[in-house]
Design a protein around this motif. Structure first.
Motif, PDB file in Angstrom:
ATOM      1  N   GLN A 129      16.931  30.852   8.427  1.00  8.43           N
ATOM      2  CA  GLN A 129      17.731  31.621   9.111  1.00  8.43           C
ATOM      3  C   GLN A 129      17.075  32.526  10.105  1.00  8.43           C
ATOM      4  OE1 GLN A 129      17.977  32.032   5.805  1.00  8.43           O
ATOM      5  NE2 GLN A 129      20.094  31.775   5.149  1.00  8.43           N
ATOM      6  N   GLU A 184      18.657  23.960  17.724  1.00  7.52           N
ATOM      7  CA  GLU A 184      18.291  22.812  18.382  1.00  7.52           C
ATOM      8  C   GLU A 184      19.517  21.795  18.598  1.00  7.52           C
ATOM      9  OE1 GLU A 184      15.751  21.964  20.214  1.00  7.52           O
ATOM     10  OE2 GLU A 184      14.590  23.606  19.827  1.00  7.52           O
ATOM     11  N   ARG A 208       8.270  25.660  10.893  1.00  4.89           N
ATOM     12  CA  ARG A 208       9.141  26.825  10.028  1.00  4.89           C
ATOM     13  C   ARG A 208       9.819  25.970   9.023  1.00  4.89           C
ATOM     14  NH1 ARG A 208       8.316  31.890  12.081  1.00  4.89           N
ATOM     15  NH2 ARG A 208       7.347  31.497  14.248  1.00  4.89           N
TER      16      ARG A 208
HETATM   17  P1  ATP Z   1       7.503  21.805  16.646  1.00  2.00           P
HETATM   18  O1  ATP Z   1       6.116  21.738  16.853  1.00  2.00           O
HETATM   19  O2  ATP Z   1       7.854  20.796  15.571  1.00  2.00           O
HETATM   20  O3  ATP Z   1       8.079  21.391  18.142  1.00  2.00           O
HETATM   21  P2  ATP Z   1       8.368  24.528  16.949  1.00  2.00           P
HETATM   22  O4  ATP Z   1       7.358  25.457  17.369  1.00  2.00           O
HETATM   23  O5  ATP Z   1       9.394  23.940  18.118  1.00  2.00           O
HETATM   24  O6  ATP Z   1       7.702  23.195  16.294  1.00  2.00           O
HETATM   25  P3  ATP Z   1       8.907  26.187  14.756  1.00  2.00           P
HETATM   26  O7  ATP Z   1       8.513  27.539  15.146  1.00  2.00           O
HETATM   27  O8  ATP Z   1       8.604  25.462  13.620  1.00  2.00           O
HETATM   28  O9  ATP Z   1       9.268  25.009  16.054  1.00  2.00           O
HETATM   29  O10 ATP Z   1      10.583  26.490  14.445  1.00  2.00           O
HETATM   30  C1  ATP Z   1      11.538  25.495  14.161  1.00  2.00           C
HETATM   31  C2  ATP Z   1      12.897  26.089  13.831  1.00  2.00           C
HETATM   32  O11 ATP Z   1      12.750  26.945  12.698  1.00  2.00           O
HETATM   33  C3  ATP Z   1      13.535  26.735  14.889  1.00  2.00           C
HETATM   34  O12 ATP Z   1      14.174  25.981  15.838  1.00  2.00           O
HETATM   35  C4  ATP Z   1      14.516  27.637  14.281  1.00  2.00           C
HETATM   36  O13 ATP Z   1      15.690  27.138  14.072  1.00  2.00           O
HETATM   37  C5  ATP Z   1      13.769  28.049  12.993  1.00  2.00           C
HETATM   38  N1  ATP Z   1      13.173  29.618  12.911  1.00  2.00           N
HETATM   39  C6  ATP Z   1      13.680  30.296  11.686  1.00  2.00           C
HETATM   40  N2  ATP Z   1      12.866  31.727  11.977  1.00  2.00           N
HETATM   41  C7  ATP Z   1      12.202  31.548  12.930  1.00  2.00           C
HETATM   42  C8  ATP Z   1      11.393  32.345  13.732  1.00  2.00           C
HETATM   43  N3  ATP Z   1      11.023  33.592  13.366  1.00  2.00           N
HETATM   44  N4  ATP Z   1      10.725  31.883  14.980  1.00  2.00           N
HETATM   45  C9  ATP Z   1      11.247  30.579  15.334  1.00  2.00           C
HETATM   46  N5  ATP Z   1      11.797  29.810  14.653  1.00  2.00           N
HETATM   47  C10 ATP Z   1      12.569  30.232  13.446  1.00  2.00           C
END
Ligand code: ATP
Ligand code: MG
Length: 285
Positions: free
Chosen positions: A91, A73, A13
């Protein structure tokens, strides 16, 4: 010459918006964007593409000098890094939710309850501040199914629209943290890298200011000029030019996005006409 190493999320994201921010700062990335590393051809920047959870650690260790990551994080991991700047995208909020048929009468609900989350640190701080004794179950993902399968009484998770909660029969009851993407930095930047970071921050601020503002042009009857000017704070004061038609002036100014509709309403009430609103690309204050 030294290069500043920036870590951004490889896939997720934050990825696209992080790259877009660089582009808006006029920073060109030459060798593709889906490799492990890329360099800029016109700014002393090297980009590392990583899992978002790993970014605070890499920045703490100085493998990367700076990084773009969700505030959630940063607060969860408590690494020794500096929070430099909020970036205004990605956000979301971190909230507590419970099965929708439960009655909720305040945070006391969670006393002696089990809560599943991927953010145990933020949650335990919150419970501590509120003198709640609860059991925190740390799970890696799909937190929203935990109550349904009997793992917990409630959850603490990222929410953006709330539709995931709804599908899982949950309701949001407390917002604990408002999060967005932030720029973090290592605490041991060399002077040279600090200078590059300052240049980057200058550009980021110009982009941010611009995205939060609009350029507005309008025609105003001269008898209401004073009132209309007072509605438009602008960067210094608005530009006023006489129109060919006597008794009318053209006003140019900059207004903040969040005040936008309110200002437009008031302008119309004071007789403003032909209102044009334009995007601003960069804004140096
Ligand atoms: P990675 O594979 O890099 O570990 P991830 O699955 O942990 O990815 P994402 O889901 O891409 O992470 O989310 C990254 C960040 O985006 C989150 O930590 C949060 O700060 C932000 N974010 C914004 N909106 C959302 C949402 N609807 N759901 C999850 N994260 C969101
Ligand atoms: Mg992750």
């Amino acid at each position: 010459m030294s290069k500043l190493k920036l870590a951004i999320q490889k896939n997720g994201r934050l990825s696209e918006k992080s790259l877009k921010l660089l582009e808006e700062c006029g920073i060109k990335i030459s060798n593709g964007t889906r490799k492990l590393k890329a360099v800029s051809s016109n700014f002393p920047l090297e980009i590392l593409f990583l899992r978002d959870d790993d970014i605070p650690q890499y920045v703490e260790q100085g493998v990367a000098d700076i990084g773009i990551i969700g505030l959630n994080e940063v607060l969860e991991q408590k690494k020794n890094i500096d929070l430099v700047q909020k970036l205004g995208f990605a956000q979301c909020r971190l909230s507590l939710a419970i099965p929708k048929e439960e009655t909720y009468n305040g945070i006391q609900f969670f006393e002696n309850k089990k809560v599943a989350t991927s953010y145990p640190e933020i949650l335990s701080n919150y419970f501590q501040e509120n003198n709640i004794n609860a059991q925190i179950e740390k799970i890696g993902g799909s937190v929203e199914i935990a109550p349904g399968i009997g793992l917990s009484d409630g959850i603490f998770d990222i929410i953006s629209t709330g539709s995931t909660l709804l599908t899982n029969g949950l309701k949001e009851v407390e917002t604990v943290l408002e999060s967005e993407a932030v720029l973090i930095s290592s605490q041991n930047l060399s002077d040279e890298n600090q200078e590059i970071l300052n240049k980057l921050l200058f550009r980021i601020n110009a982009v941010k200011e611009a995205s939060e503002s609009k350029y507005i042009l309008l025609n105003a009857p001269n008898e209401n000029l004073e009132k209309i000017i007072n509605l438009l704070p602008g960067m210094k004061s608005p530009t006023v030019l006489p129109l060919a038609e006597s008794g009318w002036s053209s006003i140019h100014s900059v207004i903040k996005e969040d005040k936008f509709w309110e200002v437009i309403e008031n302008l119309k009430n004071e007789g403003a006409q032909g209102i044009l609103v334009l995007e601003i690309e960069k804004m140096i204050l």
